[in-house]
Design a protein around this motif. Structure first.
Motif, PDB file in Angstrom:
ATOM      1  N   ALA A 171    -146.479  84.666 102.117  1.00 25.22           N
ATOM      2  CA  ALA A 171    -146.398  85.878 102.849  1.00 25.22           C
ATOM      3  C   ALA A 171    -145.054  86.308 103.331  1.00 25.22           C
ATOM      4  N   GLY A 172    -144.215  85.369 103.310  1.00 23.26           N
ATOM      5  CA  GLY A 172    -142.705  85.728 103.576  1.00 23.26           C
ATOM      6  C   GLY A 172    -142.488  85.443 105.094  1.00 23.26           C
ATOM      7  N   HIS A 173    -143.560  84.509 105.664  1.00 21.54           N
ATOM      8  CA  HIS A 173    -143.424  84.311 107.231  1.00 21.54           C
ATOM      9  C   HIS A 173    -142.525  83.092 107.413  1.00 21.54           C
ATOM     10  N   LEU A 174    -142.447  82.227 106.438  1.00 18.82           N
ATOM     11  CA  LEU A 174    -141.608  81.132 106.348  1.00 18.82           C
ATOM     12  C   LEU A 174    -140.675  80.926 105.348  1.00 18.82           C
ATOM     13  N   PRO A 175    -139.525  80.408 105.273  1.00 18.06           N
ATOM     14  CA  PRO A 175    -138.595  80.280 104.206  1.00 18.06           C
ATOM     15  C   PRO A 175    -139.169  79.402 103.192  1.00 18.06           C
ATOM     16  N   GLU A 176    -138.680  79.543 101.914  1.00 18.43           N
ATOM     17  CA  GLU A 176    -138.976  78.721 100.711  1.00 18.43           C
ATOM     18  C   GLU A 176    -138.837  77.261 101.010  1.00 18.43           C
ATOM     19  N   SER A 177    -137.742  76.824 101.768  1.00 21.88           N
ATOM     20  CA  SER A 177    -137.379  75.447 102.215  1.00 21.88           C
ATOM     21  C   SER A 177    -138.628  74.637 102.606  1.00 21.88           C
ATOM     22  N   SER A 178    -139.528  75.646 103.268  1.00 20.63           N
ATOM     23  CA  SER A 178    -140.606  74.849 104.133  1.00 20.63           C
ATOM     24  C   SER A 178    -141.474  74.088 103.054  1.00 20.63           C
ATOM     25  N   LEU A 179    -141.378  74.560 101.730  1.00 19.30           N
ATOM     26  CA  LEU A 179    -142.174  73.723 100.647  1.00 19.30           C
ATOM     27  C   LEU A 179    -141.743  72.505 100.575  1.00 19.30           C
ATOM     28  N   HIS A 180    -140.738  72.096 100.976  1.00 12.71           N
ATOM     29  CA  HIS A 180    -139.980  70.953 100.511  1.00 12.71           C
ATOM     30  C   HIS A 180    -139.728  70.246 101.860  1.00 12.71           C
ATOM     31  N   ARG A 181    -140.725  69.282 102.458  1.00 16.80           N
ATOM     32  CA  ARG A 181    -140.411  68.643 103.539  1.00 16.80           C
ATOM     33  C   ARG A 181    -140.973  67.008 103.399  1.00 16.80           C
ATOM     34  N   LEU A 182    -140.368  66.234 104.282  1.00 18.34           N
ATOM     35  CA  LEU A 182    -140.732  64.896 104.305  1.00 18.34           C
ATOM     36  C   LEU A 182    -141.842  64.762 105.100  1.00 18.34           C
ATOM     37  N   ASP A 183    -143.096  64.408 104.484  1.00 13.94           N
ATOM     38  CA  ASP A 183    -144.479  64.130 105.186  1.00 13.94           C
ATOM     39  C   ASP A 183    -145.050  62.993 104.523  1.00 13.94           C
ATOM     40  N   TYR A 184    -145.377  61.867 105.371  1.00 14.83           N
ATOM     41  CA  TYR A 184    -146.074  60.694 104.897  1.00 14.83           C
ATOM     42  C   TYR A 184    -146.495  59.897 106.081  1.00 14.83           C
ATOM     43  N   GLY A 185    -147.177  58.890 106.045  1.00 16.53           N
ATOM     44  CA  GLY A 185    -147.638  58.047 107.150  1.00 16.53           C
ATOM     45  C   GLY A 185    -149.399  57.867 107.100  1.00 16.53           C
ATOM     46  N   ILE A 186    -149.841  57.151 107.779  1.00 17.52           N
ATOM     47  CA  ILE A 186    -151.250  56.816 108.171  1.00 17.52           C
ATOM     48  C   ILE A 186    -151.748  57.371 109.407  1.00 17.52           C
ATOM     49  N   SER A 187    -151.044  58.016 110.105  1.00 16.90           N
ATOM     50  CA  SER A 187    -151.519  58.657 111.656  1.00 16.90           C
ATOM     51  C   SER A 187    -153.065  59.429 111.417  1.00 16.90           C
ATOM     52  N   PHE A 188    -152.980  60.435 110.378  1.00 16.28           N
ATOM     53  CA  PHE A 188    -154.150  61.346 110.026  1.00 16.28           C
ATOM     54  C   PHE A 188    -155.378  60.271 110.054  1.00 16.28           C
ATOM     55  N   GLY A 189    -155.136  59.148 109.002  1.00 15.73           N
ATOM     56  CA  GLY A 189    -156.431  58.477 108.834  1.00 15.73           C
ATOM     57  C   GLY A 189    -156.831  57.450 110.062  1.00 15.73           C
ATOM     58  N   LEU A 190    -155.683  57.284 110.655  1.00 16.77           N
ATOM     59  CA  LEU A 190    -155.905  56.349 111.894  1.00 16.77           C
ATOM     60  C   LEU A 190    -156.685  57.042 113.127  1.00 16.77           C
ATOM     61  N   MET A 191    -156.160  58.382 113.167  1.00 10.63           N
ATOM     62  CA  MET A 191    -156.873  59.133 114.171  1.00 10.63           C
ATOM     63  C   MET A 191    -158.392  59.456 113.867  1.00 10.63           C
ATOM     64  N   ALA A 192    -158.581  59.517 112.674  1.00 10.38           N
ATOM     65  CA  ALA A 192    -160.152  59.740 112.258  1.00 10.38           C
ATOM     66  C   ALA A 192    -160.808  58.592 112.623  1.00 10.38           C
ATOM     67  N   SER A 193    -160.169  57.280 112.435  1.00  8.23           N
ATOM     68  CA  SER A 193    -160.803  55.998 112.404  1.00  8.23           C
ATOM     69  C   SER A 193    -161.270  55.959 114.001  1.00  8.23           C
ATOM     70  N   VAL A 194    -160.011  56.408 114.858  1.00  9.40           N
ATOM     71  CA  VAL A 194    -160.519  56.080 116.167  1.00  9.40           C
ATOM     72  C   VAL A 194    -161.496  57.294 116.803  1.00  9.40           C
ATOM     73  N   GLY A 195    -161.603  58.428 116.159  1.00 13.60           N
ATOM     74  CA  GLY A 195    -162.716  59.302 116.346  1.00 13.60           C
ATOM     75  C   GLY A 195    -164.146  58.685 116.129  1.00 13.60           C
ATOM     76  N   ALA A 196    -164.193  58.202 114.812  1.00 12.11           N
ATOM     77  CA  ALA A 196    -165.405  57.458 114.412  1.00 12.11           C
ATOM     78  C   ALA A 196    -165.875  56.529 115.244  1.00 12.11           C
ATOM     79  N   LEU A 197    -165.022  55.203 115.448  1.00  9.16           N
ATOM     80  CA  LEU A 197    -164.940  54.347 116.429  1.00  9.16           C
ATOM     81  C   LEU A 197    -165.659  54.524 117.689  1.00  9.16           C
ATOM     82  N   ALA A 198    -165.019  55.658 118.172  1.00  8.98           N
ATOM     83  CA  ALA A 198    -165.443  56.061 119.765  1.00  8.98           C
ATOM     84  C   ALA A 198    -166.868  56.181 119.759  1.00  8.98           C
ATOM     85  N   GLY A 199    -167.572  56.657 118.718  1.00  7.43           N
ATOM     86  CA  GLY A 199    -168.913  56.880 118.750  1.00  7.43           C
ATOM     87  C   GLY A 199    -169.901  55.817 118.850  1.00  7.43           C
TER      88      GLY A 199
END
Length: 287
Positions: free
Chosen positions: A177-205
């Motif tokens: 849509a032109g709201h962000l530059p094309e460089s936003s398509l290339h970024r460093l994104d990795y890790g286990i935090s999303f899976g860990l947060m889902a596990s925390v939410g599931a364990l709480a129940g």
């Protein structure tokens, strides 16, 4: 003569008395239990104390992953330790290149989505010194002991995949849509935090109500602080989403736990009554 007379008279007097007429003299200390009889009680007390200490030690050990008790968490943790050591000791240019290839940015998701979604979950931001490593070991161990390895992997994967896509797809749409530059398509994104947060939410129940409030309250406060600071917008919004995904799994996981015979809030199987004995109906928890 006088001494001899007294002695002879005494002997004659004792001989004249019948034996049954002599009162039995109680010896000193008779009637009290001998010290040897107290030893079994002391041994029983010591054994009971040792048994309590052994049970406490086993409960503490159940907090940690084991190859037989929690194979998914244990194996995954070994992988994370290996990749963290690679990040620490390998050539930094090589490490950066591998992390770049494992990144779940929009560009890689458009080319090799399955590969980068799997590869990005093999790394921990910060390596072994990250608190996510400790959180991963404790949370996934507790969850796996309650619902099993395959279901734990499913919860983790659900949070990792859905939260990643939910944060990256809007970036791609914003670039189109032109709201962000094309460089936003290339970024460093990795890790286990999303899976860990889902596990925390599931364990709480699956925890007792007071502990559920403590866990969700503590984690929620941390995530709100990150949102206020907004140092990493995509990650900061992805964490609450992943936590809510875990919370959404409560009804299904509670049915699984009930089918496995595990007490809600407990760490092991419940003690079921023998056949033929009718148990009183349990009052549902007020939540």
């Amino acid at each position: 003569m006088h001494q001899g007379t007294d002695r002879a008279a005494g002997e004659e007097h004792h001989e004249a008395l019948p034996l049954d007429a002599i009162p039995r003299q109680r010896r000193m200390g008779e009637g009290a239990p001998p010290p040897a009889r107290q030893a079994p009680k002391a041994r029983d007390a010591r054994k009971a104390r040792e048994a309590r200490e052994a049970r406490k030690a086993r409960r503490r050990l159940r907090l940690l992953p084991t190859p037989t008790g929690t194979p998914f968490t244990f194996g995954y943790l070994l992988v994370l330790v290996g990749t963290s050591l690679f990040m620490e000791f390998a050539d930094q240019d090589t490490v950066f290149a591998v992390l770049r290839a494992s990144s779940t940015d929009v560009a890689h998701l458009g080319e090799t989505p399955l590969l980068v979604l799997a590869a990005s979950a093999l790394w921990v931001v910060g390596g072994l010194t990250s608190p996510y490593v400790i959180g991963f070991a404790l949370v996934l161990t507790a969850l796996e002991r309650r619902i099993g390895g395959w279901r734990t992997a499913g919860v983790f994967l659900l949070g990792h995949v859905v939260a990643t896509l939910a944060t990256e797809i809007p970036v791609g749409l914003s670039v189109v849509a032109g709201h962000l530059p094309e460089s936003s398509l290339h970024r460093l994104d990795y890790g286990i935090s999303f899976g860990l947060m889902a596990s925390v939410g599931a364990l709480a129940g699956l925890l007792v109500p007071w502990l559920r409030v403590v866990v969700l309250g503590g984690v929620g406060a941390m995530l709100l602080q990150d949102l206020f600071e907004l140092s990493s917008p995509l990650t900061d919004w992805g964490h609450p989403l992943a936590l809510l995904l875990g919370v959404a799994c409560w009804p299904l996981l509670r049915r699984v736990v009930a089918a496995r015979g595990v007490v809600i809030g407990g760490a092991g199987p419940s003690h079921r009554a023998p056949r033929g004995i009718r148990l009183p109906a349990r009052t549902p928890d007020r939540r």
